[in-house]
Motif scaffolding. Structure first.
Motif, short mmCIF file in Angstrom:
data_model
loop_
_atom_site.label_atom_id
_atom_site.label_comp_id
_atom_site.label_asym_id
_atom_site.label_seq_id
_atom_site.Cartn_x
_atom_site.Cartn_y
_atom_site.Cartn_z
N PHE A 222 -43.11 -88.32 -72.33
CA PHE A 222 -43.61 -87.08 -72.92
C PHE A 222 -42.64 -86.53 -73.95
O PHE A 222 -41.47 -86.93 -74.03
N TYR A 226 -46.65 -82.22 -75.33
CA TYR A 226 -47.28 -82.10 -74.02
C TYR A 226 -47.23 -80.65 -73.53
O TYR A 226 -46.37 -79.87 -73.96
N GLU A 266 -49.34 -82.24 -68.86
CA GLU A 266 -50.60 -82.64 -69.48
C GLU A 266 -50.37 -83.14 -70.90
O GLU A 266 -49.72 -82.47 -71.72
N SER A 267 -50.89 -84.34 -71.21
CA SER A 267 -50.74 -84.92 -72.54
C SER A 267 -51.75 -84.30 -73.50
O SER A 267 -52.72 -83.65 -73.08
N LYS A 272 -53.08 -86.15 -67.07
CA LYS A 272 -52.24 -85.25 -66.29
C LYS A 272 -51.42 -85.99 -65.24
O LYS A 272 -51.88 -86.97 -64.65
#
Length: 290
Positions: A222, A226, A266-267, A272
């Motif tokens: 990430f 994100y 969460e992208s 998630k």
């Protein structure tokens, strides 16, 4: 109460026996898993209960010299025992590592016990120059445990209440002069109110980091595109930041209370990763899932 604060026959055998018993009791509490991080182990860390023991010895002594020697011997026996008993049971090395922190305080009980005896003279200076500093000392411990209770209620609430109660009781029980009693209660009340306000205005926050982007447990690489958030926002706040030292993105967390909470990473595409976190005052445990 007056009998407890001044009319006990606190002879040398009783002082020694009490020191042995309280030392063993403290060691047992420190070793019991169920008592960990509760009011029952606080006396192994901070001073509020030991101040009570010291005052009881002082006000029940027959002279300033008697007070100084009994305070010194009481702490000389009780404090090492706390660590020695644990070392015997757990095969640890606490006595040679932690007891050194108590050595200066044990030595200090000689002049403190000697000076403290003069509270029995029932003079204004006994309140202002002898008891008042002890009240402030207990007040600082009160602030510490009020903060801990706020973070992980109801843990440490008994110690918090104990500090308030003893601060109010000391001037009433030690002095005979009505004006000194009232003045002492007023001093204690001011300390309690002031420290309560300061503690509430500066609530406890446990700041730490959870995982880095390169951490295998994260399950996802990430960056700051994100989103990260707690499912229960009352637990505090969380954010993604770049850590220059390791040249990687990190999830940082600011916890406002203890308990169980789920953090969501969460992208931008909506993928998630969930982190189920068990928060304590200064540590945490977590598991991740998708």
């Amino acid at each position: 109460m007056k009998k407890l604060f001044g009319k006990l026959n606190l002879n040398w055998p009783k002082v020694i026996i009490f020191a042995i018993l309280i030392g063993i009791y403290s060691a047992v509490m420190a070793m019991l898993p169920i008592a960990k991080d509760t009011s029952f182990t606080d006396l192994t860390v901070t001073f509020e209960v030991w101040i009570l023991f010291g005052i009881l010895i002082i006000v029940n002594s027959k002279s300033a010299k008697d007070s100084a020697l009994k305070c010194f011997v009481f702490f000389l026996i009780s404090q090492p025992l706390i660590y020695i008993v644990q070392d015997i049971v757990n095969h640890s090395n606490l006595f040679f590592t932690y007891y050194k922190n108590w050595v200066p305080w044990t030595i200090a009980t000689l002049p403190m016990g000697f000076i403290g005896y003069y509270m029995k003279k029932d003079k204004w200076w006994g309140l202002v120059f002898i008891l008042a500093p002890m009240l402030l000392f207990v007040g600082m411990e009160y602030s510490t445990y009020l903060s801990k209770t706020m973070f992980s209620f109801p843990y440490h609430i008994l110690t918090t209440i104990f500090c308030i109660a003893t601060m109010l009781v000391y001037p009433i029980a030690i002095f005979n002069d009505k004006k000194l009693k009232i003045a002492g209660v007023i001093i204690s009340t001011i300390i309690i109110i002031a420290l309560t306000i300061l503690t509430i205005m500066n609530p406890p926050i446990y700041k730490t980091s959870l995982v880095s982007s390169s951490d295998k447990d994260s399950g996802i690489v990430f960056d700051n595109t994100y989103k990260v958030y707690f499912e229960d926002e009352s637990f505090g706040d969380t954010y993604i930041g770049y850590e220059e030292g390791i040249e990687d993105w990190m999830i940082y967390t600011n916890y406002k209370k203890a308990g169980d909470v789920t953090l969501v990473l969460e992208s931008p595409e909506g993928e998630k990763v969930y982190y189920d976190i068990h928060v304590k005052r200064d540590t945490y445990e977590y598991t991740s899932r998708k």
